[in-house]
Design a protein around this motif. Structure first.
Motif, PDB file in Angstrom:
ATOM      1  N   VAL A 219       0.817  -1.212   0.000  1.00  0.00           N
ATOM      2  CA  VAL A 219       0.000   0.000   0.000  1.00  0.00           C
ATOM      3  C   VAL A 219       0.851   1.262   0.000  1.00  0.00           C
ATOM      4  N   SER A 220       2.137   1.130   0.342  1.00  0.00           N
ATOM      5  CA  SER A 220       2.987   2.320   0.293  1.00  0.00           C
ATOM      6  C   SER A 220       3.431   2.604  -1.141  1.00  0.00           C
ATOM      7  N   GLN A 221       3.167   1.669  -2.056  1.00  0.00           N
ATOM      8  CA  GLN A 221       3.660   1.842  -3.423  1.00  0.00           C
ATOM      9  C   GLN A 221       2.567   1.933  -4.480  1.00  0.00           C
ATOM     10  N   VAL A 222       1.305   1.795  -4.078  1.00  0.00           N
ATOM     11  CA  VAL A 222       0.240   1.772  -5.093  1.00  0.00           C
ATOM     12  C   VAL A 222      -0.883   2.741  -4.729  1.00  0.00           C
ATOM     13  N   ASP A 223      -1.799   2.966  -5.713  1.00  0.00           N
ATOM     14  CA  ASP A 223      -2.909   3.890  -5.486  1.00  0.00           C
ATOM     15  C   ASP A 223      -4.197   3.174  -5.121  1.00  0.00           C
ATOM     16  N   MET A 224      -4.325   1.926  -5.555  1.00  0.00           N
ATOM     17  CA  MET A 224      -5.466   1.120  -5.123  1.00  0.00           C
ATOM     18  C   MET A 224      -5.093  -0.351  -5.222  1.00  0.00           C
ATOM     19  N   VAL A 225      -5.936  -1.207  -4.619  1.00  0.00           N
ATOM     20  CA  VAL A 225      -5.575  -2.619  -4.505  1.00  0.00           C
ATOM     21  C   VAL A 225      -6.670  -3.487  -5.125  1.00  0.00           C
ATOM     22  N   TYR A 226      -6.216  -4.517  -5.845  1.00  0.00           N
ATOM     23  CA  TYR A 226      -7.141  -5.504  -6.392  1.00  0.00           C
ATOM     24  C   TYR A 226      -6.904  -6.833  -5.676  1.00  0.00           C
ATOM     25  N   ALA A 227      -7.980  -7.448  -5.177  1.00  0.00           N
ATOM     26  CA  ALA A 227      -7.851  -8.748  -4.495  1.00  0.00           C
ATOM     27  C   ALA A 227      -8.477  -9.821  -5.372  1.00  0.00           C
ATOM     28  N   PRO A 228      -7.652 -10.705  -5.950  1.00  0.00           N
ATOM     29  CA  PRO A 228      -8.189 -11.705  -6.878  1.00  0.00           C
ATOM     30  C   PRO A 228      -8.895 -12.865  -6.172  1.00  0.00           C
ATOM     31  N   GLN A 229      -9.395 -13.780  -7.007  1.00  0.00           N
ATOM     32  CA  GLN A 229     -10.110 -14.951  -6.495  1.00  0.00           C
ATOM     33  C   GLN A 229      -9.107 -15.928  -5.896  1.00  0.00           C
ATOM     34  N   ASP A 230      -8.790 -15.713  -4.652  1.00  0.00           N
ATOM     35  CA  ASP A 230      -7.687 -16.429  -4.026  1.00  0.00           C
ATOM     36  C   ASP A 230      -8.156 -16.843  -2.640  1.00  0.00           C
ATOM     37  N   ASN A 231      -8.076 -18.137  -2.356  1.00  0.00           N
ATOM     38  CA  ASN A 231      -8.610 -18.630  -1.085  1.00  0.00           C
ATOM     39  C   ASN A 231      -7.935 -17.966   0.113  1.00  0.00           C
ATOM     40  N   GLY A 232      -6.626 -17.819   0.038  1.00  0.00           N
ATOM     41  CA  GLY A 232      -5.890 -17.222   1.146  1.00  0.00           C
ATOM     42  C   GLY A 232      -6.286 -15.776   1.384  1.00  0.00           C
ATOM     43  N   VAL A 233      -6.249 -14.980   0.304  1.00  0.00           N
ATOM     44  CA  VAL A 233      -6.576 -13.565   0.437  1.00  0.00           C
ATOM     45  C   VAL A 233      -8.042 -13.409   0.860  1.00  0.00           C
ATOM     46  N   ALA A 234      -8.928 -14.243   0.311  1.00  0.00           N
ATOM     47  CA  ALA A 234     -10.339 -14.143   0.661  1.00  0.00           C
ATOM     48  C   ALA A 234     -10.547 -14.372   2.154  1.00  0.00           C
ATOM     49  N   SER A 235      -9.807 -15.344   2.721  1.00  0.00           N
ATOM     50  CA  SER A 235     -10.053 -15.639   4.127  1.00  0.00           C
ATOM     51  C   SER A 235      -9.419 -14.603   5.039  1.00  0.00           C
ATOM     52  N   ALA A 236      -8.439 -13.858   4.539  1.00  0.00           N
ATOM     53  CA  ALA A 236      -7.813 -12.829   5.378  1.00  0.00           C
ATOM     54  C   ALA A 236      -8.121 -11.437   4.837  1.00  0.00           C
ATOM     55  N   MET A 237      -9.274 -11.318   4.180  1.00  0.00           N
ATOM     56  CA  MET A 237      -9.673 -10.061   3.540  1.00  0.00           C
ATOM     57  C   MET A 237      -9.664  -8.898   4.537  1.00  0.00           C
ATOM     58  N   LYS A 238     -10.103  -9.169   5.771  1.00  0.00           N
ATOM     59  CA  LYS A 238     -10.214  -8.093   6.766  1.00  0.00           C
ATOM     60  C   LYS A 238      -8.839  -7.481   7.065  1.00  0.00           C
ATOM     61  N   THR A 239      -7.814  -8.336   7.131  1.00  0.00           N
ATOM     62  CA  THR A 239      -6.456  -7.844   7.373  1.00  0.00           C
ATOM     63  C   THR A 239      -6.041  -6.911   6.240  1.00  0.00           C
ATOM     64  N   LEU A 240      -6.280  -7.353   5.019  1.00  0.00           N
ATOM     65  CA  LEU A 240      -5.883  -6.569   3.854  1.00  0.00           C
ATOM     66  C   LEU A 240      -6.602  -5.215   3.862  1.00  0.00           C
ATOM     67  N   VAL A 241      -7.898  -5.232   4.160  1.00  0.00           N
ATOM     68  CA  VAL A 241      -8.682  -3.991   4.167  1.00  0.00           C
ATOM     69  C   VAL A 241      -8.156  -3.040   5.238  1.00  0.00           C
ATOM     70  N   ASN A 242      -7.864  -3.575   6.425  1.00  0.00           N
ATOM     71  CA  ASN A 242      -7.335  -2.735   7.498  1.00  0.00           C
ATOM     72  C   ASN A 242      -6.063  -2.024   7.081  1.00  0.00           C
ATOM     73  N   VAL A 243      -5.141  -2.794   6.510  1.00  0.00           N
ATOM     74  CA  VAL A 243      -3.862  -2.224   6.096  1.00  0.00           C
ATOM     75  C   VAL A 243      -4.089  -1.135   5.053  1.00  0.00           C
TER      76      VAL A 243
END
Lengths: 300, 336
Positions: free
Chosen positions: B221-245
């Protein structure tokens, strides 16, 4: 009927893993976590090689070498780097994940439509699942004989002494570090070989296929020991193979009984725990006496 | 030693008998299968996961739509490997043995089925991103074997258009996925291509498991303007962490799957997992009635709907174009 054959075939294929772990877990006396990394490593190398046009035999051999290389690194970390064995294994296992992804260029490579051991013409005329029985059985018999012969040699005896008593081994002039490295390389080579064969049987290699396999290997060893009792070293090797088959039977029964597959891991854990406790239980409940009576009635 | 010899002889004896008897037994069951009134369908699912569970519910709904109802003329044998691939083989063999049609949910499950089932048993894929590159079918238009089904390719172009419409000035898009997740990887790379074609900069980040997410995401997030979260089991289950960051530095996360928007994604254009399963179920019923999977093209579910999370809009002070808002409230979902 068919499914029992399939379980025997699967048991024979997975027995390779049990035999491999037997070398480190029972003979050298430590739990080697590397296997969860070298198993998919062997699979990744073999499957990638096959898709690149290498013959299945050569590709499987490369899988063996890959696994052995993983074991070699664990051995060096443990003996030369003085990293505790559990940690050294976990480090190599973790590192293997990235290596596997590099090798496969992704997390999953399919073998469908490729030439493998299992697609050979001879198996087409046999009933279903006899391919795994023959390939698994052939490999495991060959490997077990080779290991039994190896353990008879001077080098093999030195290897056994290293596991029994490091101090004594060293006082006898055995280089225990080299023995440990040899054991880990050999064991993980066999794990890589198991990965190579199982990937061909399953039809794909996947970066996550190593998860939980150490339990399968331990199950083969422990079930074999509990079911077949006190044995000589060579017989113990055979007991591991049979233990692996019994473990598959147990899974089959659990599935056939219609248990929810969510509970499968818990059920295997409970079965293993019971097997591990059996010697104590036997003693406490005096089962030995009862069993002996039963046997003596039928005449020894 | 006695016990051991007895066990070995029992196994050898069994194998010997099976070798002689088995071919007959197999031909008998194959003849009997299509005549029975109750159809047996086997479903093998890779693991428990909201998206995969929805696909399975969709399959059952699709079968029902075509007149196949459980308890009446349909028996579903369902097995879930719980992510343990060492069990996939025995599970797929068990299903292949008793069912006249098989449904595979997620790539490894489908591959295990394809490998265990005889070539005469039809297999329906549900939610496999790339059936052709996974080696399951010859091509998506002409499957050529006993396998066909639905493909769950994400509508990446639509998703990118949405992101661009909401954040027209953003240049760098961060994409994060689990390196060992086949679906996530495929999706992430497909999306990166779209971003590149549009002249923007995709930045790919990988995690090896959800434990790395916090750290890698902070870096991202320090290097980009927005984030895309793909269809990924790992990212989906930890979505809240990603959103917080991401929200800490006021960056929105655009996910791709239905379940990820309520978890804190800003907005998305999603295809319904259940719909994908439903189409697979309908296809399964048609194959059971005699349609040949070899010439039955893989269906790609393309139509989807907008999902917008108003809570996130308020939190990040982001405005979403009125046309998209309208489309979402009419045909999609708006989370208040």
């Amino acid at each position: 009927m068919n499914l029992i054959t399939s379980s025997i075939g699967q048991g024979l294929l997975w027995a390779l893993l049990g035999i491999a772990l037997f070398l480190t877990f029972r003979i050298l006396n430590f739990a080697d976590m590397t296997v969860e990394g070298t198993f998919p490593l062997g699979a990744a190398i073999t499957v990638t090689a096959i898709t690149k046009g290498v013959s299945p035999l050569m590709a499987t051999f490369l899988g063996f070498l890959g696994g052995a290389a993983g074991g070699l690194i664990t051995g060096l970390l443990y003996t030369k780097g003085k990293i505790p064995i559990l940690l050294a294994g976990i480090l190599v296992m973790t590192g293997c994940l990235s290596v596997n992804l590099r090798i496969m260029g992704g997390s999953n490579v399919s073998l469908l439509g490729q030439k493998t051991f299992f697609s050979a013409k001879i198996f087409q005329s046999l009933p279903r699942y006899f391919d795994s029985v023959l390939i698994g059985g052939g490999t495991i018999i060959l490997i077990t004989i080779l290991i039994a012969l190896f353990l008879e040699t001077d080098l093999g005896q030195a290897f056994i002494v290293t596991g029994d008593n490091q101090m004594m081994a060293r006082s006898m002039g055995i280089n225990t570090d080299n023995m440990t490295i040899l054991g880990l390389s050999l064991s993980n080579g066999l794990v890589g070989l198991a990965g190579a064969l199982i990937a061909q049987s399953n039809g794909y290699a996947d970066a996550n296929m190593g998860i939980g396999i150490i339990v399968i290997a331990l199950a083969s060893i422990i079930i074999g020991e509990v079911v077949f009792g006190y044995l000589t070293l060579n017989q113990r090797l055979i007991a591991v193979i049979l233990g692996s088959i019994i473990y598959r039977f147990v899974l089959l029964i659990v599935l056939q009984l219609g248990f929810s597959t969510n509970d499968l891991n818990l059920i295997s854990a409970i079965i293993l725990a019971i097997c591990l406790m059996l010697p104590t239980l036997r003693h406490a409940l005096k089962l030995d006496g009862i069993l002996r009576k039963g046997v003596s009635q039928y005449g020894k | 030693m006695k016990r051991m010899l007895a066990f070995i002889s029992a196994i050898l004896l069994f194998l010997g008998v099976d070798l002689v008897v088995a071919p007959k037994a197999a031909s008998q069951t194959n003849q009997a299968a299509p005549k029975t009134e109750v159809v047996h369908v086997g479903i093998l699912q890779m693991m428990t996961h909201p998206a995969l569970d929805q696909i399975r519910q969709g399959v059952v709904a699709g079968l029902k739509e075509e007149g196949l109802t459980t308890g009446k003329n349909l028996k579903i044998d369902f097995l879930n490997a719980q992510g343990d691939q060492s069990n996939l083989k025995i599970m797929s063999q068990q299903l292949a043995n008793k069912d006249s049609l098989l449904v595979g949910i997620a790539t490894p499950a489908a591959q295990a089925l394809a490998n265990s089932a005889p070539k005469t048993t039809p297999i329906i894929l549900a939610g496999i991103s790339t059936p052709a590159t996974s080696g399951l079918v010859k091509s998506e238009a002409h499957p050529g074997g006993n396998i066909t089904g639905t493909s769950g390719l994400n509508p990446v172009t639509k998703q990118f258009e949405l992101m661009h419409a909401v954040m027209p000035h953003a240049k760098k898009i961060g994409i994060i996925y689990t390196s060992s997740d086949h679906g996530g990887q495929t999706n992430a790379h497909a999306f990166a291509r779209v971003v590149k074609q549009a002249g923007l900069i995709p930045k790919l980040y990988t995690i090896s498991n959800t434990n790395d997410l916090q750290q890698v995401a902070s870096q991202m997030v320090s290097q980009v303007d927005m984030v895309y979260a793909p269809q990924d089991n790992g990212v989906a289950s930890a979505m809240k962490t990603l959103v917080n960051v991401a929200n800490n530095v006021n960056i929105p996360v655009f996910p791709c799957a239905e379940t990820m928007v309520p978890d804190g994604g800003l907005a998305s254009y999603v295809i319904s997992q259940k719909e994908m399963g439903r189409v697979a179920g309908v296809m399964a019923a048609k194959v059971l009635r005699g349609k040949n999977p070899a010439t039955y093209p893989v269906a790609t579910v393309k139509s989807g709907y907008y999902m917008i999370n108003k809570k996130e809009m308020r939190k990040l002070h982001i405005k979403i174009p009125a046309a998209i808002m309208r489309a979402a409230s009419q045909h999609g979902k708006v989370i208040k």
